[in-house]
Motif scaffolding. Structure first.
Motif, PDB file in Angstrom:
ATOM      1  N   PHE A  89       0.831  -1.202   0.000  1.00  0.00           N
ATOM      2  CA  PHE A  89       0.000   0.000   0.000  1.00  0.00           C
ATOM      3  C   PHE A  89       0.864   1.251   0.000  1.00  0.00           C
ATOM      4  CE2 PHE A  89      -2.255   3.219   2.732  1.00  0.00           C
ATOM      5  CZ  PHE A  89      -3.069   3.703   1.721  1.00  0.00           C
ATOM      6  N   VAL A  90       0.506   2.197  -0.866  1.00  0.00           N
ATOM      7  CA  VAL A  90       1.173   3.497  -0.939  1.00  0.00           C
ATOM      8  C   VAL A  90       0.125   4.568  -0.684  1.00  0.00           C
ATOM      9  CG1 VAL A  90       2.511   5.081  -2.366  1.00  0.00           C
ATOM     10  CG2 VAL A  90       2.812   2.610  -2.641  1.00  0.00           C
ATOM     11  N   LEU A  91       0.363   5.414   0.294  1.00  0.00           N
ATOM     12  CA  LEU A  91      -0.569   6.485   0.631  1.00  0.00           C
ATOM     13  C   LEU A  91      -0.205   7.738  -0.153  1.00  0.00           C
ATOM     14  CD1 LEU A  91      -2.874   7.671   2.350  1.00  0.00           C
ATOM     15  CD2 LEU A  91      -1.140   8.199   4.096  1.00  0.00           C
ATOM     16  N   GLY A  92      -1.082   8.129  -1.060  1.00  0.00           N
ATOM     17  CA  GLY A  92      -0.904   9.376  -1.784  1.00  0.00           C
ATOM     18  C   GLY A  92      -1.801  10.443  -1.186  1.00  0.00           C
ATOM     19  N   ILE A  93      -1.213  11.564  -0.787  1.00  0.00           N
ATOM     20  CA  ILE A  93      -1.968  12.669  -0.200  1.00  0.00           C
ATOM     21  C   ILE A  93      -1.673  13.949  -0.969  1.00  0.00           C
ATOM     22  CG2 ILE A  93      -2.059  11.664   2.117  1.00  0.00           C
ATOM     23  CD1 ILE A  93       0.282  13.532   2.898  1.00  0.00           C
ATOM     24  N   GLY A  94      -2.571  14.916  -0.847  1.00  0.00           N
ATOM     25  CA  GLY A  94      -2.344  16.176  -1.540  1.00  0.00           C
ATOM     26  C   GLY A  94      -3.285  17.252  -1.047  1.00  0.00           C
ATOM     27  N   ALA A  95      -3.049  18.469  -1.524  1.00  0.00           N
ATOM     28  CA  ALA A  95      -3.818  19.625  -1.067  1.00  0.00           C
ATOM     29  C   ALA A  95      -5.247  19.604  -1.576  1.00  0.00           C
ATOM     30  CB  ALA A  95      -3.121  20.911  -1.514  1.00  0.00           C
ATOM     31  N   SER A  96      -5.502  19.021  -2.751  1.00  0.00           N
ATOM     32  CA  SER A  96      -6.808  19.022  -3.401  1.00  0.00           C
ATOM     33  C   SER A  96      -7.144  20.432  -3.882  1.00  0.00           C
ATOM     34  CB  SER A  96      -7.878  18.441  -2.466  1.00  0.00           C
ATOM     35  OG  SER A  96      -9.070  18.222  -3.176  1.00  0.00           O
ATOM     36  N   SER A  97      -8.397  20.855  -3.769  1.00  0.00           N
ATOM     37  CA  SER A  97      -8.811  22.147  -4.328  1.00  0.00           C
ATOM     38  C   SER A  97      -9.859  22.793  -3.435  1.00  0.00           C
ATOM     39  CB  SER A  97      -9.398  21.953  -5.726  1.00  0.00           C
ATOM     40  OG  SER A  97     -10.669  21.315  -5.650  1.00  0.00           O
ATOM     41  N   PRO A  98     -10.073  24.110  -3.569  1.00  0.00           N
ATOM     42  CA  PRO A  98     -11.089  24.778  -2.748  1.00  0.00           C
ATOM     43  C   PRO A  98     -12.492  24.201  -2.944  1.00  0.00           C
ATOM     44  CG  PRO A  98      -9.625  26.394  -3.736  1.00  0.00           C
ATOM     45  CD  PRO A  98      -9.288  25.070  -4.363  1.00  0.00           C
ATOM     46  N   VAL A  99     -12.832  23.795  -4.172  1.00  0.00           N
ATOM     47  CA  VAL A  99     -14.170  23.241  -4.408  1.00  0.00           C
ATOM     48  C   VAL A  99     -14.382  21.988  -3.568  1.00  0.00           C
ATOM     49  CG1 VAL A  99     -15.627  22.090  -6.116  1.00  0.00           C
ATOM     50  CG2 VAL A  99     -14.450  24.216  -6.714  1.00  0.00           C
ATOM     51  N   ILE A 100     -13.419  21.053  -3.625  1.00  0.00           N
ATOM     52  CA  ILE A 100     -13.570  19.794  -2.907  1.00  0.00           C
ATOM     53  C   ILE A 100     -13.510  20.000  -1.398  1.00  0.00           C
ATOM     54  CG2 ILE A 100     -12.464  17.559  -2.467  1.00  0.00           C
ATOM     55  CD1 ILE A 100     -11.681  17.536  -5.444  1.00  0.00           C
ATOM     56  N   VAL A 101     -12.568  20.802  -0.956  1.00  0.00           N
ATOM     57  CA  VAL A 101     -12.362  20.966   0.485  1.00  0.00           C
ATOM     58  C   VAL A 101     -13.434  21.846   1.115  1.00  0.00           C
ATOM     59  CG1 VAL A 101     -10.799  21.875   2.251  1.00  0.00           C
ATOM     60  CG2 VAL A 101      -9.879  20.572   0.317  1.00  0.00           C
ATOM     61  N   GLU A 102     -13.714  23.000   0.503  1.00  0.00           N
ATOM     62  CA  GLU A 102     -14.603  23.971   1.144  1.00  0.00           C
ATOM     63  C   GLU A 102     -16.060  23.805   0.738  1.00  0.00           C
ATOM     64  OE1 GLU A 102     -11.371  27.552   1.856  1.00  0.00           O
ATOM     65  OE2 GLU A 102     -12.826  27.777   0.222  1.00  0.00           O
ATOM     66  N   ARG A 103     -16.315  23.749  -0.571  1.00  0.00           N
ATOM     67  CA  ARG A 103     -17.716  23.708  -1.015  1.00  0.00           C
ATOM     68  C   ARG A 103     -18.372  22.364  -0.738  1.00  0.00           C
ATOM     69  NH1 ARG A 103     -17.688  26.547  -7.006  1.00  0.00           N
ATOM     70  NH2 ARG A 103     -16.353  28.338  -6.498  1.00  0.00           N
ATOM     71  N   TRP A 104     -17.610  21.293  -0.875  1.00  0.00           N
ATOM     72  CA  TRP A 104     -18.211  19.960  -0.755  1.00  0.00           C
ATOM     73  C   TRP A 104     -18.007  19.329   0.611  1.00  0.00           C
ATOM     74  CZ3 TRP A 104     -16.159  17.529  -5.978  1.00  0.00           C
ATOM     75  CH2 TRP A 104     -16.711  18.247  -7.059  1.00  0.00           C
ATOM     76  N   ASN A 105     -16.975  19.739   1.343  1.00  0.00           N
ATOM     77  CA  ASN A 105     -16.665  19.073   2.601  1.00  0.00           C
ATOM     78  C   ASN A 105     -16.606  20.012   3.809  1.00  0.00           C
ATOM     79  OD1 ASN A 105     -16.016  16.068   2.060  1.00  0.00           O
ATOM     80  ND2 ASN A 105     -15.017  17.138   0.382  1.00  0.00           N
ATOM     81  N   ALA A 106     -17.039  21.258   3.603  1.00  0.00           N
ATOM     82  CA  ALA A 106     -17.148  22.212   4.708  1.00  0.00           C
ATOM     83  C   ALA A 106     -15.839  22.395   5.467  1.00  0.00           C
ATOM     84  CB  ALA A 106     -18.264  21.779   5.672  1.00  0.00           C
ATOM     85  N   GLY A 107     -14.722  22.230   4.757  1.00  0.00           N
ATOM     86  CA  GLY A 107     -13.417  22.424   5.375  1.00  0.00           C
ATOM     87  C   GLY A 107     -12.838  23.784   5.036  1.00  0.00           C
ATOM     88  N   GLU A 108     -11.572  23.960   5.322  1.00  0.00           N
ATOM     89  CA  GLU A 108     -10.883  25.212   5.019  1.00  0.00           C
ATOM     90  C   GLU A 108      -9.682  24.904   4.139  1.00  0.00           C
ATOM     91  OE1 GLU A 108      -9.821  27.209   8.603  1.00  0.00           O
ATOM     92  OE2 GLU A 108     -11.870  27.827   9.056  1.00  0.00           O
ATOM     93  N   PHE A 109      -9.620  25.546   2.999  1.00  0.00           N
ATOM     94  CA  PHE A 109      -8.498  25.371   2.086  1.00  0.00           C
ATOM     95  C   PHE A 109      -7.536  26.534   2.300  1.00  0.00           C
ATOM     96  CE2 PHE A 109      -6.323  25.558  -2.059  1.00  0.00           C
ATOM     97  CZ  PHE A 109      -5.980  24.238  -2.227  1.00  0.00           C
ATOM     98  N   VAL A 110      -6.681  26.382   3.289  1.00  0.00           N
ATOM     99  CA  VAL A 110      -5.726  27.438   3.632  1.00  0.00           C
ATOM    100  C   VAL A 110      -4.330  26.831   3.723  1.00  0.00           C
ATOM    101  CG1 VAL A 110      -7.405  28.895   4.821  1.00  0.00           C
ATOM    102  CG2 VAL A 110      -6.207  27.135   6.098  1.00  0.00           C
ATOM    103  N   LYS A 111      -3.351  27.582   3.306  1.00  0.00           N
ATOM    104  CA  LYS A 111      -1.954  27.149   3.334  1.00  0.00           C
ATOM    105  C   LYS A 111      -1.801  25.716   2.799  1.00  0.00           C
ATOM    106  CE  LYS A 111      -0.622  30.200   7.142  1.00  0.00           C
ATOM    107  NZ  LYS A 111       0.009  30.306   8.475  1.00  0.00           N
ATOM    108  N   PRO A 112      -2.191  25.477   1.544  1.00  0.00           N
ATOM    109  CA  PRO A 112      -2.179  24.097   1.033  1.00  0.00           C
ATOM    110  C   PRO A 112      -0.807  23.436   1.077  1.00  0.00           C
ATOM    111  CG  PRO A 112      -2.521  25.698  -0.739  1.00  0.00           C
ATOM    112  CD  PRO A 112      -2.680  26.433   0.543  1.00  0.00           C
ATOM    113  N   TYR A 113       0.245  24.193   0.802  1.00  0.00           N
ATOM    114  CA  TYR A 113       1.587  23.613   0.884  1.00  0.00           C
ATOM    115  C   TYR A 113       1.897  23.222   2.324  1.00  0.00           C
ATOM    116  CZ  TYR A 113       6.681  23.244   0.986  1.00  0.00           C
ATOM    117  OH  TYR A 113       7.967  22.798   1.196  1.00  0.00           O
ATOM    118  N   GLY A 114       1.654  24.154   3.246  1.00  0.00           N
ATOM    119  CA  GLY A 114       1.956  23.896   4.647  1.00  0.00           C
ATOM    120  C   GLY A 114       1.136  22.752   5.215  1.00  0.00           C
TER     121      GLY A 114
END
Length: 319
Positions: A89-114
């Protein structure tokens, strides 16, 4: 080891309908199966199923967003897959996008690199079985410890489109995942990671000789992706800023049809692999020749060739 991956679930098939085809993959020459997580299936369950259906495959997420789950939950999910498919198993993670994080998942898309960097550093420790108490730049964890850490911690790879994230992937992770690029673009991306880093890319492939139909399909897909700010910036860095400017202007003005028409044929042909199966396989090998370690095919339907047929015809053993 030469790798040849596929995306699961397959277009037009549910995971339940995919069982027999997934079981065929190793015999066809596929080495990897990679999931995604946008608005269809989640990233982990398809891999858990595939672990039992095709135990020879390496399994990976491409990608799990770092801002739609808490760090501890992400560690738990990864640990579960690492236990189900040890050393596969290899875990791939990433910042994603404001649409996925904020509009669809009620999260905050801030400091994606950090956020991506901090999540990577937390996961390294958590998946090694450590108790983590740490104040990172983008979040704080107090006293988290996996109840059952995997015997072998999974590799972690990062979604990376531009130099800063690509370099982070090379320096602190086990590889980089990229998307929507041409064989020639691989060289520019590879220059940022160095030759030793595993470089993974999802390649959208349409086994069809109906060029007009494929280009129409490709334009719809490209308009949906390349208007996302992170992808717009990626292609500006790759050198397509001017050629894509008319598309962006039309899209910003709300004229979707004009935006589609503004995408030149050569851009579609650069970014979507198409033709008969032999032509597609040859094109995929161009990516590998230019420095791609792991092509992850995503066969897309156009009504001419069924997805199961395309999967079989695109396999390395087919040639």
């Amino acid at each position: 080891m030469k790798r040849w991956g596929i995306t699961i679930p397959f277009f037009d098939l549910t995971m339940a309908e995919s069982r027999d085809l997934v079981a065929e993959l190793p015999g066809l020459g596929y080495t990897d199966a990679w999931s995604a997580e946008v608005s269809g299936t989640d990233g982990f369950v398809p891999l858990a199923l595939a672990a039992g259906w095709a135990p020879e495959l390496r399994l990976g997420t491409a990608i799990i967003p770092v801002s739609t789950r808490g760090p501890g939950l992400l560690a738990m999910s990864a640990a579960t897959l690492a236990d189900v498919a040890p050393e596969r198993f290899v875990l791939g993670i990433g910042a994603s996008s404001p649409v996925i994080v904020e509009r669809w998942n009620a999260g905050e898309f801030v400091k994606p690199y950090g956020r991506t960097r901090d999540t990577l550093r937390f996961l390294r420790r958590a998946l090694a079985g450590e108790k983590v108490t740490e104040k990172y730049e983008t979040f704080e964890v107090r006293g988290f410890k996996l109840e059952r850490a995997p015997q072998v911690a999974p590799k972690i790879v990062l979604a990376a489109l531009r130099p800063r994230m690509l370099r982070l992937a090379a320096e602190e992770a086990d590889g980089a995942i990229t998307n929507w690029l041409s064989p020639q673009d691989v060289r520019k991306v590879r220059a940022e990671t160095g030759p030793e880093t595993e470089l993974i890319a999802r390649l959208f492939v349409c086994v069809s000789e109906d060029v007009d139909r494929v280009r129409a399909l490709g334009r719809r897909m490209l308009a949906a992706y390349l208007t996302v700010p992170v992808y717009a910036a990626f292609h500006d860095w790759l050198g397509r800023g001017e050629i894509l400017r008319p598309m962006h202007e039309a899209w910003a003005a709300g004229d979707r049809q004009a935006a589609l028409k503004a995408i030149p044929d050569e851009v579609v042909d650069d970014l979507v692999v198409h033709g008969d199966a032999a032509t597609c396989r040859a094109r995929i090998r161009e990516y590998v020749a230019n420095g791609l370690t792991t092509p992850v095919l995503a066969p897309i339907p156009d009504g001419e060739v069924s997805i199961p047929q395309a999967v079989r015809e695109l396999a390395p053993e087919a040639s």
